[in-house]
Motif scaffolding. Structure first.
Motif, PDB file in Angstrom:
ATOM      1  N   GLY A 544       0.862  -1.232   0.037  1.00  0.00           N
ATOM      2  CA  GLY A 544       0.027   0.006   0.012  1.00  0.00           C
ATOM      3  C   GLY A 544       0.734   1.424  -0.024  1.00  0.00           C
ATOM      4  N   TRP A 545       1.832   1.298   0.351  1.00  0.00           N
ATOM      5  CA  TRP A 545       2.874   2.522   0.550  1.00  0.00           C
ATOM      6  C   TRP A 545       2.915   3.202  -1.054  1.00  0.00           C
ATOM      7  N   ALA A 546       3.279   2.535  -1.952  1.00  0.00           N
ATOM      8  CA  ALA A 546       3.241   3.076  -3.370  1.00  0.00           C
ATOM      9  C   ALA A 546       2.019   3.858  -3.665  1.00  0.00           C
ATOM     10  N   LEU A 547       0.971   2.977  -3.597  1.00  0.00           N
ATOM     11  CA  LEU A 547      -0.201   3.631  -3.912  1.00  0.00           C
ATOM     12  C   LEU A 547      -0.641   4.857  -3.135  1.00  0.00           C
ATOM     13  N   ILE A 548      -0.322   4.787  -1.832  1.00  0.00           N
ATOM     14  CA  ILE A 548      -0.701   6.029  -0.971  1.00  0.00           C
ATOM     15  C   ILE A 548      -0.076   7.399  -1.320  1.00  0.00           C
ATOM     16  N   VAL A 549       1.339   7.109  -1.442  1.00  0.00           N
ATOM     17  CA  VAL A 549       2.406   8.095  -1.583  1.00  0.00           C
ATOM     18  C   VAL A 549       2.126   8.614  -3.130  1.00  0.00           C
ATOM     19  N   THR A 550       1.776   7.705  -4.212  1.00  0.00           N
ATOM     20  CA  THR A 550       1.659   8.096  -5.365  1.00  0.00           C
ATOM     21  C   THR A 550       0.226   9.202  -5.590  1.00  0.00           C
ATOM     22  N   GLN A 551      -0.702   8.535  -4.708  1.00  0.00           N
ATOM     23  CA  GLN A 551      -2.082   9.565  -4.914  1.00  0.00           C
ATOM     24  C   GLN A 551      -2.021  10.809  -3.928  1.00  0.00           C
ATOM     25  N   LEU A 552      -1.330  10.804  -2.904  1.00  0.00           N
ATOM     26  CA  LEU A 552      -1.175  12.179  -2.048  1.00  0.00           C
ATOM     27  C   LEU A 552      -0.202  13.097  -2.839  1.00  0.00           C
ATOM     28  N   THR A 553       0.893  12.428  -3.628  1.00  0.00           N
ATOM     29  CA  THR A 553       1.861  13.296  -4.306  1.00  0.00           C
ATOM     30  C   THR A 553       1.117  13.868  -5.663  1.00  0.00           C
ATOM     31  N   ALA A 554       0.209  13.163  -6.285  1.00  0.00           N
ATOM     32  CA  ALA A 554      -0.769  13.581  -7.447  1.00  0.00           C
ATOM     33  C   ALA A 554      -1.602  14.839  -6.954  1.00  0.00           C
ATOM     34  N   VAL A 555      -2.157  14.672  -5.741  1.00  0.00           N
ATOM     35  CA  VAL A 555      -3.203  15.633  -5.242  1.00  0.00           C
ATOM     36  C   VAL A 555      -2.388  16.832  -4.878  1.00  0.00           C
ATOM     37  N   ALA A 556      -1.254  16.955  -4.217  1.00  0.00           N
ATOM     38  CA  ALA A 556      -0.531  17.812  -3.827  1.00  0.00           C
ATOM     39  C   ALA A 556       0.098  18.672  -4.916  1.00  0.00           C
ATOM     40  N   SER A 557       0.344  17.971  -6.130  1.00  0.00           N
ATOM     41  CA  SER A 557       0.980  18.596  -7.201  1.00  0.00           C
ATOM     42  C   SER A 557       0.030  19.115  -8.235  1.00  0.00           C
ATOM     43  N   SER A 558      -1.253  18.910  -8.172  1.00  0.00           N
ATOM     44  CA  SER A 558      -2.220  19.339  -9.075  1.00  0.00           C
ATOM     45  C   SER A 558      -2.819  20.829  -8.954  1.00  0.00           C
ATOM     46  N   ARG A 559      -2.426  21.647  -9.906  1.00  0.00           N
ATOM     47  CA  ARG A 559      -2.833  22.995  -9.856  1.00  0.00           C
ATOM     48  C   ARG A 559      -4.275  23.020 -10.226  1.00  0.00           C
ATOM     49  N   GLU A 560      -4.693  22.187 -10.855  1.00  0.00           N
ATOM     50  CA  GLU A 560      -6.362  21.999 -11.021  1.00  0.00           C
ATOM     51  C   GLU A 560      -7.392  21.732  -9.737  1.00  0.00           C
ATOM     52  N   LEU A 561      -6.759  21.576  -8.730  1.00  0.00           N
ATOM     53  CA  LEU A 561      -7.319  21.245  -7.558  1.00  0.00           C
ATOM     54  C   LEU A 561      -6.974  22.549  -6.603  1.00  0.00           C
ATOM     55  N   SER A 562      -8.017  22.823  -5.565  1.00  0.00           N
ATOM     56  CA  SER A 562      -7.961  23.991  -4.872  1.00  0.00           C
ATOM     57  C   SER A 562      -6.797  23.911  -3.759  1.00  0.00           C
ATOM     58  N   ASN A 563      -6.419  24.812  -3.549  1.00  0.00           N
ATOM     59  CA  ASN A 563      -5.027  25.022  -2.545  1.00  0.00           C
ATOM     60  C   ASN A 563      -5.307  24.380  -1.206  1.00  0.00           C
ATOM     61  N   THR A 564      -6.470  24.372  -0.743  1.00  0.00           N
ATOM     62  CA  THR A 564      -6.844  23.819   0.475  1.00  0.00           C
ATOM     63  C   THR A 564      -6.487  22.261   0.275  1.00  0.00           C
ATOM     64  N   VAL A 565      -7.252  21.579  -0.638  1.00  0.00           N
ATOM     65  CA  VAL A 565      -6.866  20.378  -0.958  1.00  0.00           C
ATOM     66  C   VAL A 565      -5.347  20.016  -0.912  1.00  0.00           C
ATOM     67  N   ARG A 566      -4.804  20.626  -1.637  1.00  0.00           N
ATOM     68  CA  ARG A 566      -3.331  20.424  -1.944  1.00  0.00           C
ATOM     69  C   ARG A 566      -2.552  20.454  -0.715  1.00  0.00           C
ATOM     70  N   LEU A 567      -2.784  21.468   0.148  1.00  0.00           N
ATOM     71  CA  LEU A 567      -2.121  21.772   1.269  1.00  0.00           C
ATOM     72  C   LEU A 567      -2.365  20.381   2.215  1.00  0.00           C
ATOM     73  N   LYS A 568      -3.533  19.999   2.323  1.00  0.00           N
ATOM     74  CA  LYS A 568      -3.941  18.949   2.949  1.00  0.00           C
ATOM     75  C   LYS A 568      -3.309  17.598   2.570  1.00  0.00           C
ATOM     76  N   ALA A 569      -3.090  17.540   1.388  1.00  0.00           N
ATOM     77  CA  ALA A 569      -2.425  16.288   0.785  1.00  0.00           C
ATOM     78  C   ALA A 569      -1.130  16.415   1.193  1.00  0.00           C
ATOM     79  N   ALA A 570      -0.559  17.314   1.147  1.00  0.00           N
ATOM     80  CA  ALA A 570       0.842  17.590   1.645  1.00  0.00           C
ATOM     81  C   ALA A 570       1.198  17.261   2.924  1.00  0.00           C
TER      82      ALA A 570
END
Length: 750
Positions: A544-570
């Motif tokens: 599960g490590w790769a899946l969790i880290v990859t997903q959180l990284t993708a969310v934190a890196s996406s400028r198409e999402l709100s800053n609140t979501v990105r900050l929370k993912a990071a």
């Protein structure tokens, strides 16, 4: 004879009393099915019986009080400790005696209640009379509900004990069964059918010693290399069991009868029932789904899970909350409780104040919230997740999506004052009383839901790797949304596809402005923390490590999402890496070097994106958020070094990559920095805040870990020191660390 035109009311009641007796005998039901339904060309007696119950359930919607969602029968306000006799007297007759001063048959209150829908002496047990017995109009439909409940209970009583491990005392086996099945308590009596102040009865986390050990035992348990996995047994695999033929018959009954049973149960889920009847209905609904899940009958199981989820979070309530709150990121309360649902104190405080009630009475714009019956259905759904978790696979999406929607509504409600007053303003007194009955026990029922949700996620410790990946995949799907879905709706028209689910195919596409996905992101972090000893294992692809880290990284890196979501993912990703680094030093972890490098690489990936995105195309708020993500990552590195730097045996090159990531990438390559003469003299930092956060890690290395630093990293350290010395801004950092470095590197020098 059950058809309305075929027989008078009393004969139909006699028929239903006979069927009630049949349904209360599970062995008789199986015998009838095996002798008739199961034989080729035989008459499908049991299947037709269940179909007849479905027709009766929908025969007179007005009598059972069918509506958009379940309600308590209007006018049913009686003291909780009132006896049935006193209740009957206040309703207009004497309990069990038809034809009092105002006969029970004359009561026209819509809905079913044990106060006026049942009679003490069944028609079949009464002596012969000249005149037929008088029965309430709702008596037949109450018997229908009783038959449905008995039918489900009978299947559960036979199937569920077959899955209990036979390796202990009778008491311990019974306890394990309760923990796994998560049955709703039978003794609950609340205005909305909720689960009393005990916090959820058998479905709560307070009665699970085998599942939730004491805190003093958890570290010892996490250090063990052998993990006990739990998969509910399939009774159909017990081919040597003496009752194997009955097990097969039970599976055939479920397959033959589930569509009709689901239809009738769904009807009563939205009828006006008193607390006792509604609670019994939800309990039998849960048990039938449990039986289908144990028998690995995915289609009926998922159909019942989906129906229960829609009853827990009605689509009209969800739509009203989303339209009323187009920007859910406003207000910190939505995201303040990442590991649980809404705080009970918050909800109680917003609804119990007289001042709040007066304030809300003047406004009708606030959206409805979940009542205690919705929460009861939600708790039943969560209990099924506890009982069937390792076997649900892609169907985890049903439970987690419903939980996300409920979390959004409850947190949205907590930001409003006077929730109860607004839902009843302008209604008739009777309807106000009804709504009040359904909201009176929200606090205790919500506490039970929270306890069950915590227990459900903690139960993943015992899942096999494949089952854990199913949960993680379902959460990852909830964090996925298209670019235009990241924006809140601007139209006042309620969305229509919030409950569009394709659970049978294992995919979920949800209009995900619901809490802007922060619920799913937080739960990914919670799963990682709960299963930390597993996710730092040697195979990141299966643990599960790769899946969790990859997903959180993708969310934190996406400028198409709100800053609140990105900050929370990071933030969640940083918490995971810090906890993982600590766990590596505390546990007997295999391949320590590989795991340490993996942890640091996960921390580095988000920071790499902020370097690549320094193109000036983002607006000021986005750039500010990305700088905050970068700063938080640097602080996380410092926390890792403070706790685990002494035991760090691999990944130092990644550490310097992170430290020097604050400088412009032009002319910089941390792994092969080269000599200073080969690099540009000026090295510009992105932000003074980043310099201070990064320099604290460099200072820590020079003061505490210089002796353990690999030789190839010494030149990298020199270049990093030069980069900091090249700054022309007033950064308020102490460069005496450079002197300390040279003193330590050159023994005997002045």
């Amino acid at each position: 004879m059950l058809d309305p035109e075929a027989a008078p009311q009393w004969k139909r009641a006699l028929c239903m009393e006979v069927f009630r007796g049949i349904c209360s005998e599970p062995a008789l039901v199986r015998k009838i099915f095996s002798e008739y339904d199961a034989k080729e060309g035989g008459k499908p007696i049991i299947k037709e019986l269940v179909a007849a119950l479905t027709r009766l359930a929908t025969e007179k919607p007005a009598v059972i009080g069918l509506g958009a969602q379940s309600t308590a029968p209007v006018g049913q306000a009686l003291p909780k400790d009132a006896s049935s006799e006193q209740a009957a007297l206040e309703a207009g007759g004497v309990a069990g005696i038809i034809g009092g001063a105002v006969g029970l048959g004359e009561i026209t209150v819509p809905g079913l209640s044990t106060q006026w829908s049942l009679i003490r002496v069944p028609c079949i047990d009464q002596l012969d009379k000249t005149d037929p017995p008088s029965t309430p109009e709702s008596y037949i439909y109450c018997l229908t509900l009783t038959c449905i409940n008995s039918f489900s209970e009978g299947l559960a009583k036979f199937i569920l004990p077959l899955t209990i491990p036979n390796d202990g005392s009778k008491g311990s086996r019974r306890r394990v069964h309760r923990e796994r099945s998560g049955s709703l308590p039978k003794g609950s009596s609340s205005g909305g059918g909720g689960g009393g102040g005990g916090g959820g009865g058998e479905g709560s986390a307070s009665e699970s010693p085998a599942r939730t050990p004491s805190p003093s035992k958890r570290p010892l348990q996490r250090r063990t290399t052998q993990r006990r996995t739990f998969i509910p047994g399939n009774p159909l695999a017990l081919e040597s069991h003496p009752l194997y033929a009955d097990i097969q018959i039970s599976a055939a009954i479920v397959e033959a009868c589930w569509p009709a049973l689901l239809a009738s149960c769904s009807t009563f889920l939205y009828a006006a029932l008193d607390a006792e009847l509604y609670h019994a209905l939800v309990r039998s609904f849960q048990k039938f789904a449990h039986v289908a899940g144990l028998l690995r009958l995915a289609t009926p199981r998922d159909a019942f899970l989906t129906t229960l989820g829609k009853a827990a979070v009605p689509s009209n309530v969800l739509s009203a909350n989303i339209v009323a709150s187009p920007n859910p990121t406003e207000g910190a309360s939505t995201f303040s409780n990442a590991k649980g649902l809404l705080s009970v104190d918050t909800l109680a405080g917003s609804s119990s104040s007289p001042g709040n009630d007066r304030l809300s009475a003047s406004s009708d714009v606030l959206p409805p919230t979940l009542n205690s019956r919705n929460l009861l259905c939600l708790r039943a759904l969560i209990n099924l997740g506890i009982a069937l978790g390792p076997t649900l696979e892609s169907s985890w999406a049903i439970i987690l999506e419903t939980l996300q929607q409920a979390d959004y509504i409850l947190n949205n409600s907590s930001r409003k004052t006077g929730r109860q007053g607004s839902t009843t303003a302008g209604k008739a007194d009777a309807q106000k009383q009804n709504d009040s009955n359904l909201m009176v026990n929200v606090g205790p029922e919500l506490a039970a839901v929270e306890a069950s949700a915590v227990k459900m996620f903690e139960s993943t410790r015992d899942f096999p790797d494949e089952a854990l990946l199913s949960v993680i995949n379902a959460l990852c799907k909830l964090t996925e949304m298209e670019p235009d879905q990241a924006k809140p709706p601007t139209s006042a028209k309620p969305p229509t596809n919030f409950h569009k689910r394709t659970h049978s195919s294992g995919s979920v596409r949800l209009v995900s402005n619901i809490g802007e996905n922060v619920f799913a992101i937080a739960k990914l972090g919670e799963l990682a923390q709960i299963n930390m000893s597993r996710v730092i294992g040697p195979n990141p692809a299966t643990n599960g490590w790769a899946l969790i880290v990859t997903q959180l990284t993708a969310v934190a890196s996406s400028r198409e999402l709100s800053n609140t979501v990105r900050l929370k993912a990071a933030e969640i990703l940083n918490e995971i890496t810090i906890a993982a680094a600590r766990a590596v030093t505390e546990e007997n972890t295999e391949n320590v070097a590989e795991v340490q490098r993996r942890i640091l690489t996960a921390l580095k990936e988000v920071l790499e994106f902020t370097n690549k995105s320094s193109d000036g195309k983002a607006d000021s708020s986005t750039r500010s958020a990305e700088l905050e993500i970068h700063r938080a990552g640097l602080e996380s590195l410092n926390a890792i070094l403070e706790h685990s730097g002494q035991s760090l045996i691999a990944g130092w090159e990644v550490v310097f990559d992170i430290i020097t990531s604050i400088f412009d990438s032009k002319g910089r390559s941390s792994s092969s920095l080269g000599t200073i003469s080969e690099r540009e003299i000026g090295v510009a930092a992105k932000s003074p805040r980043l310099v201070r956060s990064s320099f604290s890690s460099l200072q820590l290395i020079c003061s505490d870990f210089l002796s353990t630093l690999p030789t190839p990293c010494i030149l990298v350290l020199v270049d990093a020191l030069y980069a900091f010395c090249s700054q022309v801004d007033d950064l308020n950092i102490s460069l005496t660390v450079g002197h300390n470095f040279f003193v330590l590197s050159c023994p005997g020098s002045d």
